[in-house]
Design an enzyme around this catalytic site. Structure first.
Site, PDB file in Angstrom:
ATOM      1  N   GLY A   1       0.841  -1.211   0.000  1.00  0.00           N
ATOM      2  CA  GLY A   1       0.000   0.000   0.000  1.00  0.00           C
ATOM      3  C   GLY A   1       0.866   1.247   0.000  1.00  0.00           C
ATOM      4  O   GLY A   1       1.870   1.311   0.709  1.00  0.00           O
TER       5      GLY A   1
ATOM      6  N   ARG B   1       0.836  -4.949  -5.232  1.00  0.00           N
ATOM      7  CA  ARG B   1       0.977  -6.083  -4.312  1.00  0.00           C
ATOM      8  C   ARG B   1       1.250  -7.320  -5.168  1.00  0.00           C
ATOM      9  O   ARG B   1       0.570  -7.533  -6.175  1.00  0.00           O
ATOM     10  CB  ARG B   1      -0.307  -6.293  -3.510  1.00  0.00           C
ATOM     11  CG  ARG B   1      -0.670  -5.099  -2.639  1.00  0.00           C
ATOM     12  CD  ARG B   1      -1.775  -5.464  -1.666  1.00  0.00           C
ATOM     13  NE  ARG B   1      -2.296  -4.285  -0.996  1.00  0.00           N
ATOM     14  CZ  ARG B   1      -1.747  -3.723   0.073  1.00  0.00           C
ATOM     15  NH1 ARG B   1      -0.655  -4.241   0.598  1.00  0.00           N
ATOM     16  NH2 ARG B   1      -2.288  -2.657   0.638  1.00  0.00           N
TER      17      ARG B   1
ATOM     18  N   GLY C   1       5.792  -7.549   3.939  1.00  0.00           N
ATOM     19  CA  GLY C   1       5.815  -8.315   2.687  1.00  0.00           C
ATOM     20  C   GLY C   1       6.997  -7.878   1.821  1.00  0.00           C
ATOM     21  O   GLY C   1       7.684  -8.702   1.213  1.00  0.00           O
TER      22      GLY C   1
ATOM     23  N   THR D   1       4.351   2.540   5.426  1.00  0.00           N
ATOM     24  CA  THR D   1       2.947   2.115   5.495  1.00  0.00           C
ATOM     25  C   THR D   1       2.220   2.997   6.492  1.00  0.00           C
ATOM     26  O   THR D   1       2.806   3.390   7.507  1.00  0.00           O
ATOM     27  CB  THR D   1       2.795   0.635   5.925  1.00  0.00           C
ATOM     28  OG1 THR D   1       1.451   0.418   6.387  1.00  0.00           O
ATOM     29  CG2 THR D   1       3.729   0.233   7.060  1.00  0.00           C
TER      30      THR D   1
ATOM     31  N   ASP E   1       0.012   1.999   8.391  1.00  0.00           N
ATOM     32  CA  ASP E   1      -0.495   1.161   9.487  1.00  0.00           C
ATOM     33  C   ASP E   1       0.337   1.218  10.766  1.00  0.00           C
ATOM     34  O   ASP E   1      -0.138   0.840  11.829  1.00  0.00           O
ATOM     35  CB  ASP E   1      -0.579  -0.303   9.032  1.00  0.00           C
ATOM     36  CG  ASP E   1      -1.532  -0.485   7.870  1.00  0.00           C
ATOM     37  OD1 ASP E   1      -2.451   0.331   7.731  1.00  0.00           O
ATOM     38  OD2 ASP E   1      -1.346  -1.450   7.105  1.00  0.00           O
TER      39      ASP E   1
ATOM     40  N   ARG F   1     -26.145  12.082  17.538  1.00  0.00           N
ATOM     41  CA  ARG F   1     -25.971  10.724  17.021  1.00  0.00           C
ATOM     42  C   ARG F   1     -24.739  10.066  17.622  1.00  0.00           C
ATOM     43  O   ARG F   1     -23.870  10.731  18.164  1.00  0.00           O
ATOM     44  CB  ARG F   1     -25.769  10.767  15.502  1.00  0.00           C
ATOM     45  CG  ARG F   1     -27.032  10.992  14.752  1.00  0.00           C
ATOM     46  CD  ARG F   1     -26.746  11.113  13.268  1.00  0.00           C
ATOM     47  NE  ARG F   1     -28.004  11.291  12.551  1.00  0.00           N
ATOM     48  CZ  ARG F   1     -28.106  11.909  11.381  1.00  0.00           C
ATOM     49  NH1 ARG F   1     -27.031  12.396  10.796  1.00  0.00           N
ATOM     50  NH2 ARG F   1     -29.278  12.021  10.786  1.00  0.00           N
TER      51      ARG F   1
HETATM   52  O1  F6P Z   1      -1.323  -1.566   4.338  1.00  0.00           O
HETATM   53  C1  F6P Z   1      -1.995  -0.384   4.127  1.00  0.00           C
HETATM   54  C2  F6P Z   1      -3.466  -0.636   3.963  1.00  0.00           C
HETATM   55  O2  F6P Z   1      -4.067   0.609   3.667  1.00  0.00           O
HETATM   56  C3  F6P Z   1      -4.164  -1.304   5.139  1.00  0.00           C
HETATM   57  O3  F6P Z   1      -4.480  -0.393   6.158  1.00  0.00           O
HETATM   58  C4  F6P Z   1      -5.388  -1.871   4.460  1.00  0.00           C
HETATM   59  O4  F6P Z   1      -5.866  -2.993   5.181  1.00  0.00           O
HETATM   60  C5  F6P Z   1      -4.867  -2.286   3.118  1.00  0.00           C
HETATM   61  O5  F6P Z   1      -3.711  -1.502   2.877  1.00  0.00           O
HETATM   62  C6  F6P Z   1      -5.821  -2.066   1.972  1.00  0.00           C
HETATM   63  O6  F6P Z   1      -5.238  -2.590   0.836  1.00  0.00           O
HETATM   64  P1  F6P Z   1      -5.713  -2.292  -0.660  1.00  0.00           P
HETATM   65  O7  F6P Z   1      -5.356  -0.872  -0.990  1.00  0.00           O
HETATM   66  O8  F6P Z   1      -4.942  -3.264  -1.471  1.00  0.00           O
HETATM   67  O9  F6P Z   1      -7.187  -2.484  -0.685  1.00  0.00           O
END
Ligand code: F6P
Length: 319
Positions: free
Chosen positions: A12, A73, A105, A126, A128, A163
């Site tokens: 990503g 990927r 990865g 990333t 994440d 809400r």
């Molecule tokens: O690894 C980054 C990320 O954005 C994650 O947070 C998410 O789960 C994944 O990639 C989404 O992947 P894709 O863009 O392939 O749908």
């Protein structure tokens, strides 16, 4: 000895990848190395999508989101045939060293290529923040700012309408984005893969909040934990709150990188060249307690995942 260094981004995309590419290219050229861009990750590598990079190739990109090299990927890169093909392509260009920017990865692919004789360095890119060998990944700070901005906006409308907003954030099974954003936004609840909060806990907590006069609530939840539409329906049916589910989705990966991400990426890019020029290979670099550090990739992949439970406890009312 001067090197011929290929650089690529994989997995990503993350804001700040361009700043890292720029730093690698400029530092490499300053040291007399020759630099090559490999386009579209491992996929582009095996398809021979390789071009030389000069100083101007990386002008005016430090402030740009995404990655000028493109990304992809390719889980199939775990196959030895694809790794061998990648080596042949690199040899054809006399590229002896590789810098890969991505997540675990990407690191696994680099480790495999180093076994085949290529010098490799991985940089953590990333949103994440799920890489154990660094305190912060390139892109996390920008994504966090984006999430906080979105949740602040949601709070305005959510409180006006009395809400409960359920906000799902990315993280790929890492709770950092949810925990940091939840804390920064003053969310009522933060739910991640690590928390043991059940649906029943959530309902009971919100019911109690409603009963005690609370007008609105924000629940920040990591992706891949539960179906947030269903959760919102259940909240609406059982707590007295009207509820809305919001998936922030891929917008979390875009945007201009924050100054902190640009600085981190630039430091790591320079460091990657220093490692390669010192013949240090099969490593990944990170920032640990504010110092640049490298680990052997295999050791890094074995490090236990960082836990965000402590932060969730500070951020959340239950958990
Ligand atoms: O690894 C980054 C990320 O954005 C994650 O947070 C998410 O789960 C994944 O990639 C989404 O992947 P894709 O863009 O392939 O749908």
């Amino acid at each position: 000895m001067k090197k011929r260094i290929g650089i690529f981004t994989s997995g990503g995309d993350a804001p700040g990848m361009n700043a890292a590419i720029r730093a690698c290219v400029r530092a490499g050229l300053n040291n007399g190395d020759e630099m090559f861009g490999i386009y579209n990750g491992y996929k582009g590598l095996i398809d021979d999508q390789i071009q030389p990079l000069v100083r101007n190739s990386v002008s005016e990109i430090i402030n740009r989101g995404g990655t000028i090299l493109g990304t992809a990927r390719l889980p199939e890169f775990s196959k030895i045939e694809l790794q061998q093909r990648a080596c042949e392509i690199l040899k054809k260009h006399n590229i002896d060293s590789l810098i890969g920017i991505g997540g675990d990865g990407t690191y696994m692919g680099l480790a495999a290529l180093s076994k085949l004789g290529i010098k490799t360095v991985g940089l953590p890119g990333t949103i994440d923040n799920d890489i154990a060998s660094t305190d912060y990944t390139i892109g996390f700070d920008t994504a966090l700012n984006t999430v906080v901005d979105c949740v602040d906006k949601l709070r305005d409308t959510s409180s006006s309408h009395q809400r409960c907003s359920i906000v799902e954030v990315m993280g790929n099974r890492c709770g950092d984005l949810a925990a940091y954003a939840g804390l920064a936004c003053g969310a009522e609840l933060v739910i991640t893969n690590e928390t043991k909060i059940t649906r029943e806990d959530v309902i009971n907590f919100l019911k109690e909040q409603r009963r005690s006069g609370k007008q609105h609530a924000i629940v920040v939840i990591s992706e891949k934990v539960t179906n947030i539409e269903e959760l919102a329906n259940e909240i609406e049916a059982k707590t007295g709150f009207e509820a809305r589910a919001e998936k922030l989705g891929h917008m979390q990966r875009g945007g201009t990188p924050s100054p902190l991400d640009r600085v981190l990426a630039s430091k790591l890019g320079n460091y990657a060249i220093e490692l390669i020029d010192n013949n240090i290979s099969c490593v990944c670099a990170g920032i640990v307690e504010n110092k640049l550090k490298y680990y052997n990739i295999y050791d890094a992949l074995k490090l236990p995942r960082k836990s965000t439970l402590e932060l969730v406890k500070v951020a959340s009312n239950i958990g």
